[in-house]
Scaffold this active site. Structure first.
Site, PDB file in Angstrom:
ATOM      1  CG  ASP A   1      42.275  40.026  46.436  1.00  0.00           C
ATOM      2  OD1 ASP A   1      42.590  41.073  47.022  1.00  0.00           O
ATOM      3  OD2 ASP A   1      42.728  39.699  45.323  1.00  0.00           O
TER       4      ASP A   1
ATOM      5  CD  GLU B   1      40.807  44.572  47.971  1.00  0.00           C
ATOM      6  OE1 GLU B   1      41.705  45.409  47.863  1.00  0.00           O
ATOM      7  OE2 GLU B   1      40.850  43.470  47.405  1.00  0.00           O
TER       8      GLU B   1
END
Length: 728
Positions: free
Chosen positions: A405, A458
């Site tokens: 993330d 990401e």
């Protein structure tokens, strides 16, 4: 005669301010013999017992009414195993003395932990059931180099920090203690006097299970057995594989209708897993399941990085869920958050009274956007904690991939900061060199230790080489989310079709940089929250046009190079934004067949067709796998391309992004012959208008678009069609 213990030492021990309990407690050689000392609050009588015979060897004298006992065993010179018979409130208990056991952590482990090169630090740190010198119990160890005193407190000692102060291993800053009788399932924490003299209660950073919020204790829990990744699961992660990911928040996929309570891991194994398999997805991606205190963080602010959340059941229940997914042929991706952690007092923040896990300067260590703290990747023990965690989920739970993330927030020091709010690196640049090295090292170690598992980033900027090998200057991820493609295509789709001709490049631009990374095309949870609307609700027009636009878009997405990711609810065109506190709107699929059923059937057919034809996935990252046939028809908003496999087999993909059917639309092709329509998003099966080409069309020897042969098709309104060439 015994060695006299200074009154100040006794006072410090009882007050919980003495840092070296093993120098006083336990068995010690003195001129008079072996002296045994024990701190046993509330005890009235204590004897030293010979375990084999049960014989009382000596009675310990109470030197302080608050519980300090001492006594000499005369004529004994060599240490031996003993027990203590302790009378509490008139009841005698036979216990093993924690302070008779030697150092727990091997010198090599201590050195590797200090160097930050211990591949599996969780095998040493944390709470581990063990048997020492024939005694069963639990060994505890925690890194807190600046604490003045650390004790284990829990259900086994009335949460009393005086009873089990730990030994400090000064060479590593690790505190350790073996507690006989402490067993799996019991709650515990670390009580410490921190560097500033404050009393703190901390959960274990390496706890394998933890209480569910609002409680914060850790649970003694055995280390899970290793899970070996099968060859089939390894192949399913490869660059040439068909990868279609169903992204799920376990707490809101479906809930109990009577009380809106979560489904358990085992209920999800029985309901979510077969549904994802039936829908044709290849992978399940789980929003973070690490223990976290705030439901509204969706798991992205974890406090128990090694503990699956108890919201849905136990650690073993979670393993059951993963096993069920694997048995159904689904790989499991876990969202992993090594970028930041919350400020909660019970967790990592100012762990030993210093900024141990985080940077001390808020310009480096504080995330303004999320009110979280940033890991100090330059501290070896911290990066080791995180790298070990990545390996832990893959090796011990069978996780097949980690989706990392917020990578951009890690690799840029000025991420979401104004001038003066960040500190440049040693070369004056904005890159966080320590974070970059941490990511490269993590990916390198995973590649070496668990070959077949992969990582996905990401990463929202154009940082070069995110999914390129480290020796080429890359970060070493296997895949990167293509957020640029997602933003461009959604911006295009929300336009009224009459204006799309002026923004044609939003659909064509993605191919220009497509081969710079190994891309995943994501329609993730981030796109259906915070007022962005649902994917369906972003589509223009009346209800019919909204659904037609969405179906055409999905047909385009599944055909475009890159692996696929779809957040739950989008597969049946949920109309509302995602709400983490409620179930998906499954009622939309109740009653008679409707537009939502049509989208659901389309997504299933897209998955199955995409998986069946190698041309749609085998060469996602090779320019040979894609070729434009019609790229410049802006006026009619038509785009046509081919996907190709290694053997040269082609599939034609044609999209018409206006509500006007295009009859007799001619375009040049590479391979003459009979072409069969294998997918049409305007089919009546999906509640479209059922315009199309009657199954098959034959090419003509009519030159078009620079090619000798061509096809003449009907392009349905707001639709995408796929065609495959029939064998001669």
């Amino acid at each position: 005669m015994s060695d006299r213990i200074d009154r100040d030492v006794i006072n410090a021990l009882i007050a919980g301010h003495f840092a070296d309990p093993f120098s006083v407690l336990g068995m010690h050689k003195t001129t008079a013999g072996l002296e045994v000392r024990a701190l046993l609050p509330d005890a009235t009588d204590v004897w030293v017992i010979e375990p084999k015979t049960g014989r009382k060897l000596a009675k310990l004298e109470c030197l302080d009414s608050r519980g300090f006992f001492s006594g000499v065993i005369p004529r004994r010179k060599n240490f031996f195993r003993y027990q203590l018979a302790v009378v509490w409130h008139g009841q005698q208990n036979l216990i093993d003395d924690p302070y008779r056991f030697g150092p727990l952590i091997q010198e090599m482990d201590a050195w590797l932990l200090s160097e930050g090169t211990h591949l599996r630090p969780y095998e040493t740190l944390g709470a581990h059931a063990d048997t020492m010198d024939g005694v069963t119990g639990t060994r505890f160890s925690v890194w807190a180099p600046n604490a003045r005193r650390v004790s284990v407190v829990g259900q086994f000692n009335y949460w009393d920090g005086r009873r089990h102060p730990m030994r400090l291993r000064k060479e590593s800053g690790i505190w350790e203690l073996f507690i006989p009788g402490a067993h799996n399932g019991q709650l515990y924490k670390y009580e410490m006097i921190d560097a500033n003299g404050n009393l703190r209660l901390k959960s274990d950073p390496y706890a394998f299970e933890a209480q569910m919020r609002p409680e914060t204790a850790s649970l003694i829990c055995g280390l899970p057995e290793k899970v070996v990744q099968t060859e089939e699961r390894k192949k399913a992660n490869q660059f040439d594989a068909s990868i279609s990911i169903y992204e799920v928040h376990l707490g809101s996929w479906r809930r109990h209708t009577d009380n809106n309570f979560w489904l358990s891991y085992r209920e999800l194994a029985d309901q979510l897993v077969p549904y994802a398999k039936w829908m044709g997805f290849t992978h399940l991606e789980l929003l973070p399941i690490n223990e976290h205190p705030f439901d509204g963080s969706w798991g992205y602010q974890p406090t128990g990085l090694y503990a699956p959340t108890r919201r849905f059941g136990t650690r073993d229940d979670f393993r059951y869920f993963i096993d069920a997914a694997h048995a159904a042929g689904l790989n499991v991706i876990l969202d992993w958050v090594p970028g930041h952690f919350p400020t909660d007092d019970f967790a990592l923040a100012e762990f030993d009274g210093t900024n141990l896990y985080e940077h001390s300067d808020p310009r480096e260590g504080y995330h303004q956007d999320w009110n979280t703290l940033i890991y100090n990747y330059g501290r070896r023990e911290v990066s080791n904690f995180l790298v070990g965690n990545a390996l832990y989920w893959i090796e011990r739970f069978g996780i097949d991939a980690l989706r990392v993330d917020a990578v951009a927030s890690m690799i840029y020091r000025d991420y979401s900061r104004k001038e003066g709010e960040w500190i440049p690196n040693e070369f004056g640049g904005r890159e966080n060199l320590e974070a970059i090295e941490f990511l490269r090292n993590t990916n390198r170690i995973l590649g070496e230790q668990v070959s077949g598992a992969v990582t996905m980033a990401e990463e929202s900027t154009d940082f070069p080489g995110v999914s390129r090998p480290q020796d080429m200057g890359g970060l070493g991820f296997w895949y990167k989310w293509n957020l640029g493609w997602m933003h461009d295509t959604l911006d295009y789709m929300k336009l009224d079709p009459v204006y799309r001709q002026y923004h044609h490049d939003k659909l064509t631009f993605g191919i220009l940089y497509n081969y710079t990374e190994n891309f995943v095309l994501p329609l993730s949870h981030d796109e259906v929250v915070h007022g962005k609307k649902s994917i369906l609700d972003r589509m223009p027009g009346d209800a019919w046009q909204k659904f037609a636009n969405l179906r055409a878009y999905y047909g385009w997405m599944w055909a475009f190079p890159g692996k696929k990711l779809l957040f739950m609810g989008n597969e049946f065109a949920q109309g509302r934004e995602w709400n983490h506190d409620a179930s998906l709107d499954w009622h939309l699929l109740e009653g008679g067949d409707n537009w939502h059923h049509g989208v659901q059937r389309l997504v299933r057919d897209l998955n199955l067709t995409y998986r069946h034809h190698k041309a749609m996935h085998e060469l996602d990252f090779d320019p040979y796998g894609f070729e434009w046939l019609v790229v410049d028809d802006k006026e009619r908003s038509v785009l046509i391309f081919v996907r190709r496999d290694k053997e040269g087999n082609e599939i034609i993909v044609a999209s018409n992004f206006t509500p006007v059917p295009r009859h007799d639309y001619r375009f040049g092709i590479n391979q003459p012959g009979k072409w069969r329509e294998i997918l049409n998003t305007d089919s009546m099966h999906y509640h479209g208008s059922n315009a199309g080409n009657g199954g098959t069309v034959h090419s003509d020897e009519i030159a078009s678009h620079g090619r000798q042969h061509s096809l003449s098709l009907t392009l349905p309104p707001l639709a995408t069609i796929w065609l495959v060439r029939e064998a001669e």
